[in-house]
Design a protein around this motif. Structure first.
Motif, PDB file in Angstrom:
ATOM      1  N   SER A  42       0.826  -1.202   0.000  1.00 56.84           N
ATOM      2  CA  SER A  42       0.000   0.000   0.000  1.00 56.84           C
ATOM      3  C   SER A  42       0.861   1.253   0.000  1.00 56.84           C
ATOM      4  O   SER A  42       2.054   1.214   0.341  1.00 56.84           O
ATOM      5  CB  SER A  42      -0.912   0.013   1.231  1.00 56.84           C
ATOM      6  N   VAL A  43       0.242   2.374  -0.367  1.00 55.86           N
ATOM      7  CA  VAL A  43       0.938   3.664  -0.322  1.00 55.86           C
ATOM      8  C   VAL A  43       1.391   3.946   1.111  1.00 55.86           C
ATOM      9  O   VAL A  43       2.506   4.415   1.348  1.00 55.86           O
ATOM     10  CB  VAL A  43       0.014   4.795  -0.826  1.00 55.86           C
ATOM     11  N   ARG A  44       0.533   3.615   2.073  1.00 52.52           N
ATOM     12  CA  ARG A  44       0.882   3.838   3.473  1.00 52.52           C
ATOM     13  C   ARG A  44       2.140   3.055   3.844  1.00 52.52           C
ATOM     14  O   ARG A  44       3.055   3.601   4.470  1.00 52.52           O
ATOM     15  CB  ARG A  44      -0.277   3.405   4.367  1.00 52.52           C
ATOM     16  N   ASP A  45       2.189   1.782   3.456  1.00 47.74           N
ATOM     17  CA  ASP A  45       3.360   0.958   3.785  1.00 47.74           C
ATOM     18  C   ASP A  45       4.625   1.511   3.143  1.00 47.74           C
ATOM     19  O   ASP A  45       5.706   1.464   3.738  1.00 47.74           O
ATOM     20  CB  ASP A  45       3.135  -0.486   3.323  1.00 47.74           C
ATOM     21  N   ASN A  46       4.515   2.015   1.926  1.00 46.73           N
ATOM     22  CA  ASN A  46       5.690   2.540   1.237  1.00 46.73           C
ATOM     23  C   ASN A  46       6.201   3.812   1.898  1.00 46.73           C
ATOM     24  O   ASN A  46       7.419   3.996   2.022  1.00 46.73           O
ATOM     25  CB  ASN A  46       5.358   2.804  -0.234  1.00 46.73           C
ATOM     26  N   ILE A  47       5.303   4.688   2.334  1.00 52.54           N
ATOM     27  CA  ILE A  47       5.746   5.906   3.020  1.00 52.54           C
ATOM     28  C   ILE A  47       6.311   5.548   4.397  1.00 52.54           C
ATOM     29  O   ILE A  47       7.377   6.028   4.792  1.00 52.54           O
ATOM     30  CB  ILE A  47       4.587   6.910   3.144  1.00 52.54           C
ATOM     31  N   ALA A  48       5.621   4.659   5.113  1.00 48.65           N
ATOM     32  CA  ALA A  48       6.052   4.277   6.460  1.00 48.65           C
ATOM     33  C   ALA A  48       7.322   3.450   6.445  1.00 48.65           C
ATOM     34  O   ALA A  48       7.891   3.199   7.520  1.00 48.65           O
ATOM     35  CB  ALA A  48       4.939   3.502   7.163  1.00 48.65           C
ATOM     36  N   TYR A  49       7.794   3.023   5.276  1.00 50.02           N
ATOM     37  CA  TYR A  49       9.050   2.273   5.202  1.00 50.02           C
ATOM     38  C   TYR A  49      10.198   3.116   5.747  1.00 50.02           C
ATOM     39  O   TYR A  49      11.198   2.584   6.210  1.00 50.02           O
ATOM     40  CB  TYR A  49       9.322   1.871   3.757  1.00 50.02           C
ATOM     41  N   GLY A  50      10.040   4.459   5.679  1.00 46.19           N
ATOM     42  CA  GLY A  50      11.062   5.345   6.231  1.00 46.19           C
ATOM     43  C   GLY A  50      11.116   5.295   7.745  1.00 46.19           C
ATOM     44  O   GLY A  50      12.168   5.498   8.343  1.00 46.19           O
ATOM     45  N   ARG A  51       9.969   5.005   8.381  1.00 49.44           N
ATOM     46  CA  ARG A  51       9.898   4.877   9.856  1.00 49.44           C
ATOM     47  C   ARG A  51       8.664   4.045  10.183  1.00 49.44           C
ATOM     48  O   ARG A  51       7.551   4.585  10.300  1.00 49.44           O
ATOM     49  CB  ARG A  51       9.829   6.262  10.507  1.00 49.44           C
ATOM     50  N   PRO A  52       8.842   2.717  10.312  1.00 48.47           N
ATOM     51  CA  PRO A  52       7.691   1.818  10.458  1.00 48.47           C
ATOM     52  C   PRO A  52       6.797   2.108  11.657  1.00 48.47           C
ATOM     53  O   PRO A  52       5.623   1.729  11.650  1.00 48.47           O
ATOM     54  CB  PRO A  52       8.348   0.439  10.588  1.00 48.47           C
ATOM     55  N   ASP A  53       7.325   2.776  12.701  1.00 47.31           N
ATOM     56  CA  ASP A  53       6.515   3.037  13.891  1.00 47.31           C
ATOM     57  C   ASP A  53       5.790   4.381  13.817  1.00 47.31           C
ATOM     58  O   ASP A  53       5.207   4.833  14.811  1.00 47.31           O
ATOM     59  CB  ASP A  53       7.382   2.996  15.152  1.00 47.31           C
ATOM     60  N   ALA A  54       5.793   5.009  12.644  1.00 42.33           N
ATOM     61  CA  ALA A  54       5.163   6.325  12.500  1.00 42.33           C
ATOM     62  C   ALA A  54       3.655   6.227  12.665  1.00 42.33           C
ATOM     63  O   ALA A  54       3.031   5.223  12.319  1.00 42.33           O
ATOM     64  CB  ALA A  54       5.505   6.921  11.137  1.00 42.33           C
ATOM     65  N   THR A  55       3.067   7.291  13.178  1.00 42.49           N
ATOM     66  CA  THR A  55       1.616   7.347  13.338  1.00 42.49           C
ATOM     67  C   THR A  55       0.964   7.723  12.009  1.00 42.49           C
ATOM     68  O   THR A  55       1.633   8.183  11.071  1.00 42.49           O
ATOM     69  CB  THR A  55       1.225   8.387  14.389  1.00 42.49           C
ATOM     70  N   GLU A  56      -0.346   7.527  11.949  1.00 43.74           N
ATOM     71  CA  GLU A  56      -1.085   7.885  10.734  1.00 43.74           C
ATOM     72  C   GLU A  56      -0.941   9.377  10.444  1.00 43.74           C
ATOM     73  O   GLU A  56      -0.761   9.774   9.282  1.00 43.74           O
ATOM     74  CB  GLU A  56      -2.567   7.518  10.908  1.00 43.74           C
ATOM     75  N   ALA A  57      -0.987  10.194  11.479  1.00 47.27           N
ATOM     76  CA  ALA A  57      -0.873  11.639  11.284  1.00 47.27           C
ATOM     77  C   ALA A  57       0.498  11.999  10.717  1.00 47.27           C
ATOM     78  O   ALA A  57       0.617  12.886   9.853  1.00 47.27           O
ATOM     79  CB  ALA A  57      -1.103  12.364  12.606  1.00 47.27           C
TER      80      ALA A  57
ATOM     81  N   ARG B  80       7.415  11.304  -5.621  1.00 39.05           N
ATOM     82  CA  ARG B  80       6.870  12.052  -4.491  1.00 39.05           C
ATOM     83  C   ARG B  80       6.636  11.143  -3.284  1.00 39.05           C
ATOM     84  O   ARG B  80       6.838  11.559  -2.143  1.00 39.05           O
ATOM     85  CB  ARG B  80       5.566  12.760  -4.906  1.00 39.05           C
ATOM     86  N   ILE B  81       6.234   9.907  -3.516  1.00 43.50           N
ATOM     87  CA  ILE B  81       6.094   8.968  -2.404  1.00 43.50           C
ATOM     88  C   ILE B  81       7.466   8.674  -1.794  1.00 43.50           C
ATOM     89  O   ILE B  81       7.623   8.583  -0.566  1.00 43.50           O
ATOM     90  CB  ILE B  81       5.401   7.675  -2.878  1.00 43.50           C
ATOM     91  N   ALA B  82       8.489   8.556  -2.662  1.00 39.35           N
ATOM     92  CA  ALA B  82       9.845   8.325  -2.165  1.00 39.35           C
ATOM     93  C   ALA B  82      10.315   9.519  -1.339  1.00 39.35           C
ATOM     94  O   ALA B  82      10.987   9.357  -0.301  1.00 39.35           O
ATOM     95  CB  ALA B  82      10.794   8.092  -3.327  1.00 39.35           C
ATOM     96  N   ILE B  83       9.987  10.721  -1.782  1.00 39.38           N
ATOM     97  CA  ILE B  83      10.374  11.918  -1.028  1.00 39.38           C
ATOM     98  C   ILE B  83       9.619  11.972   0.304  1.00 39.38           C
ATOM     99  O   ILE B  83      10.189  12.311   1.353  1.00 39.38           O
ATOM    100  CB  ILE B  83      10.112  13.184  -1.870  1.00 39.38           C
ATOM    101  N   ALA B  84       8.336  11.592   0.290  1.00 39.63           N
ATOM    102  CA  ALA B  84       7.568  11.539   1.538  1.00 39.63           C
ATOM    103  C   ALA B  84       8.192  10.548   2.518  1.00 39.63           C
ATOM    104  O   ALA B  84       8.236  10.792   3.734  1.00 39.63           O
ATOM    105  CB  ALA B  84       6.116  11.145   1.235  1.00 39.63           C
ATOM    106  N   ARG B  85       8.679   9.458   1.992  1.00 38.05           N
ATOM    107  CA  ARG B  85       9.312   8.438   2.819  1.00 38.05           C
ATOM    108  C   ARG B  85      10.539   9.011   3.536  1.00 38.05           C
ATOM    109  O   ARG B  85      10.784   8.709   4.705  1.00 38.05           O
ATOM    110  CB  ARG B  85       9.687   7.255   1.918  1.00 38.05           C
ATOM    111  N   VAL B  86      11.309   9.826   2.832  1.00 36.86           N
ATOM    112  CA  VAL B  86      12.511  10.418   3.417  1.00 36.86           C
ATOM    113  C   VAL B  86      12.143  11.547   4.377  1.00 36.86           C
ATOM    114  O   VAL B  86      12.805  11.749   5.395  1.00 36.86           O
ATOM    115  CB  VAL B  86      13.462  10.899   2.311  1.00 36.86           C
TER     116      VAL B  86
END
Length: 620
Positions: A450-465, A510-516
């Motif tokens: 999912s898009v969420r999983d790909n963004i959270a790959y930068g920090r798996p414990d991140a909150t939804e917000a 942009r998803i990759a940039i969000a991840r960083v």
């Protein structure tokens, strides 16, 4: 009961994966140690079953003798106890042993045992270097993991189950027949010798073919997966027919191994059947002859002929089990070549955890040639102050991306050292080093999640917000809201396809940039980070990128010089050496290589000249 047996063997052992040893037995044992007690139990129960089945034929002979000679009156009083023991073994002993044997195999071993090997292989391969994966098809690597883990299970379980059963069965059988008359056992002994000779001749040849077949199967799978992975390129160049021919070439090679294998199988099966027929004929003829001369009883004849007919059926099964064993051994040997390769880049024993509070970076007389005699990086020294923004400039092949990869420790230096806050990265753990560095590359590859999983790959414990905020900073929220995948998942829940194929290049970036943004590491690397974005989107996130750079040490690579002109300092590389350094204004005024590149730009890009002396394509 089933669940209890299923939990006896942990399919995911916790210890860190180690390089498996070379050598077939040592390699198989490496993945079998945890299962060894249950393999022994399986062998013991198989031996008990084989003895029990041979005893059944002995009971059959006894019953025939009793019924042919005994007086019906008082029969149960005389033989009742022996009949009761026979009944107990038939109705209770053998069924319980078979149940235990089957439960050990199907509940404890068949699923968990290969998963142990699969888990350890996968974890070990994940730690291989980029060079390893650059030299292998992803599909080929995955196929080897699946094939080799199953082949180890089949090889070891056949040896400890089937052949224990067969060996004990033959010994018990010959002993029982010889107890009636040793001469009746001679045809059985001769049959065993001929059968073993046939197996010894044919099976090693089948094993060699099986190894070729396993390699051909992996190559075929790799080619097919390669076509699917790059399906957009195939369609862009209208090369479906060419891909068909590319795949068919490997299919032909695989089919050739199948034909060779089947020819041997036909010859082996015919030879074994002839051997069986001769056995049944000789045993029947000798039995009748001995009976006519009063040497053996009718019961003994029933036993020996029954066992001969049983062997006739068992021999076909044994043949396939033996050929399957050697086929699996061939697959194990083929997979061992890949699985046992040592890691190119490994952490030192007792490596420390890197802490980068400031982000100072020091390249000290770094030399790296990708194993060649010369080229790429030559005796390079560069100091980057904490929080400094550096732009790397140079033609393709100058060594820019190689320098970044060396800082990430994707490769080992040939000489020199790289320091982060005074800590030699060669003495730090790789994970702790890369945890301190955020990277956005030109060729962004997303996970098929999912898009969420790909963004959270930068920090798996991140909150939804926090995930949403990172997407907002990367100017990605608008297009994410409109996403929907094939099964109806929307927005952040939508899956992006293999390597992110369902998204445009700009959306992936942009998803990759969000991840960083979410990772928020003290060191930031931008390797053509905005190259896949159109001018409007680039302008929209440029301000957020500069906000991301705040209080971070930044290394940026861009052919579009306008995107790095605002850096604190520009470093110009040529043939792996630093030839100029300074601000944009200083370098333009200096009239050197950078000034020439700036003046030759068309649409904001460097006029890239291929450098014949550059390192491999992976270098850039």
């Amino acid at each position: 009961m089933f669940a209890w047996f299923e939990r006896r063997l942990n399919p995911y052992p916790a210890p860190e994966p180690q390089a498996p040893p070379q050598g077939l037995i040592a390699f198989c044992w490496h993945y079998s140690r945890d299962a060894a007690p249950w393999l022994v139990m399986m062998g013991i129960t198989a031996a008990l079953i084989s003895v029990g089945e041979v005893m059944l034929f002995g009971f059959l002979g006894s019953i025939v003798d009793w019924l042919s000679t005994a007086d019906q009156a008082g029969f149960l009083e005389r033989e009742g106890t022996r009949l009761a023991w026979m009944g107990a073994m038939v109705l209770i002993g053998l069924p319980l042993t078979v149940y235990l044997h089957s439960t050990i195999i199907h509940q404890t071993l068949l699923g968990n045992y290969p998963m142990i090997a699969r888990w350890q292989m996968h974890r070990y391969l994940l730690r291989q270097s980029l060079t390893f994966f650059a030299n292998e098809f992803a599909g080929r690597v995955a196929t080897k993991v699946m094939q080799t883990s199953l082949a180890i299970r089949e090889s070891v379980m056949k040896l400890t189950d089937v052949f224990v059963y067969v060996l004990v069965y033959f010994i018990a059988m010959i002993t029982m027949v010889a107890s009636a008359d040793w001469r009746l056992a001679l045809p059985l002994v001769a049959w065993v010798i001929i059968y073993a000779s046939l197996i010894r001749y044919f099976v090693p040849r089948m094993s060699a073919i099986a190894a070729d077949q396993a390699d051909a199967r992996s190559a075929m799978t790799g080619r097919i997966v390669d076509s699917y992975t790059n399906i957009s390129t195939v369609k862009l160049f209208s090369h479906s027919r060419r891909e068909e021919d590319y795949a068919r070439e490997s299919m032909d090679q695989f089919l050739e191994t199948v034909h060779r294998q089947m020819r041997l199988v036909t010859r082996l099966e015919t030879s074994i059947y002839l051997n069986n027929s001769v056995l049944v004929f000789l045993v029947a003829a000798l039995s009748i002859y001995f009976w006519m001369n009063g040497i053996v009883s009718v019961g003994a004849i029933a036993v020996v002929i029954g066992l001969s007919l049983r062997i006739n059926g068992m021999s076909q099964w044994i043949m396939w089990e033996v050929s399957g064993l050697f086929e699996n051994i061939g697959i194990v040997q083929d997979g061992m070549d890949m699985m046992a390769r040592p890691h190119d880049v490994v952490d030192r024993r007792n490596a420390a955890v890197l802490s980068a509070r400031h982000g100072q970076i020091e390249f000290d007389q770094v030399r790296f040639h990708y194993g060649k005699a010369s080229g790429v990086i030559e005796d390079l020294s560069l100091s980057i102050r904490p929080g400094e923004k550096i732009g790397l400039v140079g033609r393709s092949g100058a060594g820019k991306t190689t320098l970044v990869n060396l800082l990430l420790r994707f490769y080992n230096l040939e000489s020199g050292r790289i320091l982060v806050d005074g800590q030699n990265i060669a003495e730090m753990t790789q994970d702790s080093l890369r945890a301190q560095i955020g990277v956005v590359t030109q060729d962004t590859s997303l996970l098929h999640r999912s898009v969420r999983d790909n963004i959270a790959y930068g920090r798996p414990d991140a909150t939804e917000a926090e995930i949403i905020e990172a997407a907002r900073k990367a100017n990605a929220l608008e297009f994410i809201a409109g996403l929907e995948d094939a099964v109806g998942r929307k927005g952040l829940d939508a899956h992006v396809g293999e390597r992110g194929v369902k998204l445009s290049g700009g959306q992936r970036q942009r998803i990759a940039i969000a991840r960083v943004f979410l990772k928020d590491a003290p060191i930031l690397m931008l390797d053509e980070a905005t190259s896949a974005l159109d001018s409007e989107v680039e302008a929209a996130i440029q301000e957020n990128l500069f906000a991301l750079m705040e209080n971070k040490t930044v290394i940026a690579i861009a052919h579009r010089l306008s995107t790095i002109a605002e850096m604190d300092r520009l470093v110009v590389l040529d043939r792996g050496e630093i030839v100029e350094t300074g601000t944009h204004a200083e370098l333009v005024a200096g009239g050197g290589i950078y000034a020439a590149l700036w003046s030759r730009q068309s649409g904001g890009f460097i006029d890239v000249d291929a450098d014949a002396d550059a390192g491999p394509a992976a270098a850039e």
